[in-house]
Design a protein around this motif. Structure first.
Motif, short mmCIF file in Angstrom:
data_model
loop_
_atom_site.label_atom_id
_atom_site.label_comp_id
_atom_site.label_asym_id
_atom_site.label_seq_id
_atom_site.Cartn_x
_atom_site.Cartn_y
_atom_site.Cartn_z
N ASP A 44 10.08 -125.86 -14.83
CA ASP A 44 10.34 -127.17 -15.64
C ASP A 44 10.37 -128.49 -14.74
O ASP A 44 10.99 -128.41 -13.48
CB ASP A 44 11.47 -127.02 -16.66
N ASN A 88 12.71 -130.60 -14.69
CA ASN A 88 13.90 -131.00 -14.35
C ASN A 88 14.64 -129.78 -13.83
O ASN A 88 16.03 -129.97 -13.87
CB ASN A 88 14.46 -131.25 -15.60
N SER A 89 13.88 -128.79 -13.51
CA SER A 89 14.41 -127.39 -12.76
C SER A 89 15.27 -126.89 -13.91
O SER A 89 16.24 -126.08 -13.29
CB SER A 89 15.43 -127.98 -11.58
#
Length: 436
Positions: free
Chosen positions: A339, A341-342
């Motif tokens: 993702d 956003n990690s």
């Protein structure tokens, strides 16, 4: 490429060429000056064998002594001849000097016999002196050269003539390795005390034993093996930095102490200061430990997690417990997708959520052919961006075109060449240990 970049490249080429030409000219002048001042010696007394021709020396000396005695006899013989023959000898000497000289040297037996005996005595004396000198020289040579002990000689011959055989997992650039040549075989259980003495080292430390079949075994694996050699290896650096001076000293002291206790000859592999090697290795890791990232970002249309999951699985990627999709080849991870956003992926979150973007990443030092892997990753990312109605961007959210992608390929080639020149191949076991 802009005009300014072209000008700077050309200017840099001229500067480099000027420096090379200047250095060559200085080297040529220095070589000519040294050649003019250097005088080649006709004979190198240090390199040539030292030889004394005793017979020639004795003959020359005897001839010189005989000549001197003959001259002395020539002056003394006429007086003896005159006193023993006739009072008219002085008159004969005045009328015929050559005859008097011939008679003095050839006819008197009493004078020639003592001369022969004297020469024989001198010759015998010189022979005895020469024999004494040779005996003394041989005695000095035998007393000066002391033979080494049998054990040390055997160890020396072993380390000199036998090639150094190291475990496959070790690497000369990555590890500080010491080989212990044992005088008596030792079991793996007897090495457990050595392992406990250097416990607590942050960086990986391994201990291998070489059996009678010349096969290395990891000592920590256990077993009832008997070893004739031991290899102690300490990794000099990793992503956490180089080994500290205190840890390095502790490891070296423990190895040397074990060598004394086991009556073993310790041989350290590699050259140079170990601490400096660790620092240089850490600097190398910083230069090549690069992470290439490209992003599939939404472009007006949300990215549904379910659709992305389906496209990823069709492309050959698998969702793992770390929350990332992995692309494998021969059980080796080539690149991952996560993702933007990690946030870790889960099967539940992908079914119910939409995504703002997906990040594809390659750890360059961990893949064998980073350029080929990069091309494969770009192809999957471009197809996914097209199917999701998204766009392919870099870390600065700028869209990636063919020109930008080609620049990344050139960077990958430079990093790959740097690792090969260092002797640490990308994707090799040594590289995986360094960048884990």
């Amino acid at each position: 490429m802009s005009d300014l970049q072209v000008v700077l490249i050309v200017l840099g080429g001229f500067i480099i060429a000027g420096v090379v030409i200047y250095n060559w000219e200085q080297e040529r002048k220095l070589r000519n000056e040294v050649a003019g001042e250097f005088i080649v010696p006709q004979k190198d007394v240090l390199a040539d064998d030292f030889h004394i021709d005793a017979d020639a020396y004795m003959i020359d000396k005897e001839l010189a002594e005989v000549t001197e005695k003959a001259k002395h006899f020539e002056h003394s013989a006429p007086t003896v001849k005159t006193s023993k023959t006739t009072p008219t000898a002085p008159l004969a000497s005045e009328t015929a000097p050559p005859n008097v000289e011939t008679q003095a040297l050839d006819t008197p037996q009493a004078a020639s016999q003592p001369l022969t005996e004297l020469v024989d005595a001198e010759h015998a004396t010189q022979k005895e002196i020469q024999k004494k000198i040779e005996a003394e020289l041989n005695h000095e040579l035998q007393t000066d050269v002391q033979p080494e002990p049998i054990v040390q000689a055997a160890l020396y011959e072993k380390t000199r003539h036998m090639p150094v055989n190291l475990p496959e997992i070790t690497h000369s650039q990555v590890d500080l390795t010491a080989i212990l040549y044992l005088t008596n075989a030792i079991s793996s259980n007897e090495l457990s005390a050595f392992i406990s003495s250097i416990a607590g080292i942050r960086l990986p430390m391994t201990l291998h034993g070489l059996d009678n079949q010349d096969k290395w075994h990891l000592v920590s694996d256990g077993g009832a093996n008997v070893f004739k050699q031991v290899a102690c290896c300490l990794q000099l650096a990793d992503r956490g930095g180089p080994v500290t001076k205190s840890i390095l000293n502790k490891f070296q002291f423990a190895v040397e102490d074990a060598g004394l206790e086991l009556n073993a000859h310790v041989e350290w592999q590699g050259s140079g200061d170990a601490m400096q090697r660790a620092i240089d290795l850490d600097q190398f890791c910083i230069e090549v430990d690069q992470l290439i990232s490209v992003h599939v970002a939404e472009f007006g249309t949300p990215i549904h997690g379910t659709k992305f999951k389906g496209l990823a699985e069709v492309s050959g990627m698998t969702l793992k417990e770390d929350g990332k999709f992995h692309f494998y080849a021969n059980d080796t991870v080539l690149f991952t997708a996560t993702d933007v956003n990690s946030v870790p992926f889960t099967a539940e979150s992908l079914r119910s959520n939409v995504l703002k973007g997906v990040t594809f990443q390659i750890e360059i030092p961990k893949v064998n052919n980073c350029e080929q892997v990069f091309n494969q990753m770009i192809m999957i990312a471009q197809k996914m961006a097209s199917s999701l109605n998204a766009k392919l961007v870099d870390d600065n959210q700028k869209q990636l075109g063919d020109l930008q992608i080609e620049k990344i390929r050139q960077q990958l080639k430079v990093i790959h060449a740097t690792m090969v020149a260092r002797g640490i191949m990308p994707g090799s076991p040594a590289s995986m240990r360094l960048f884990s």
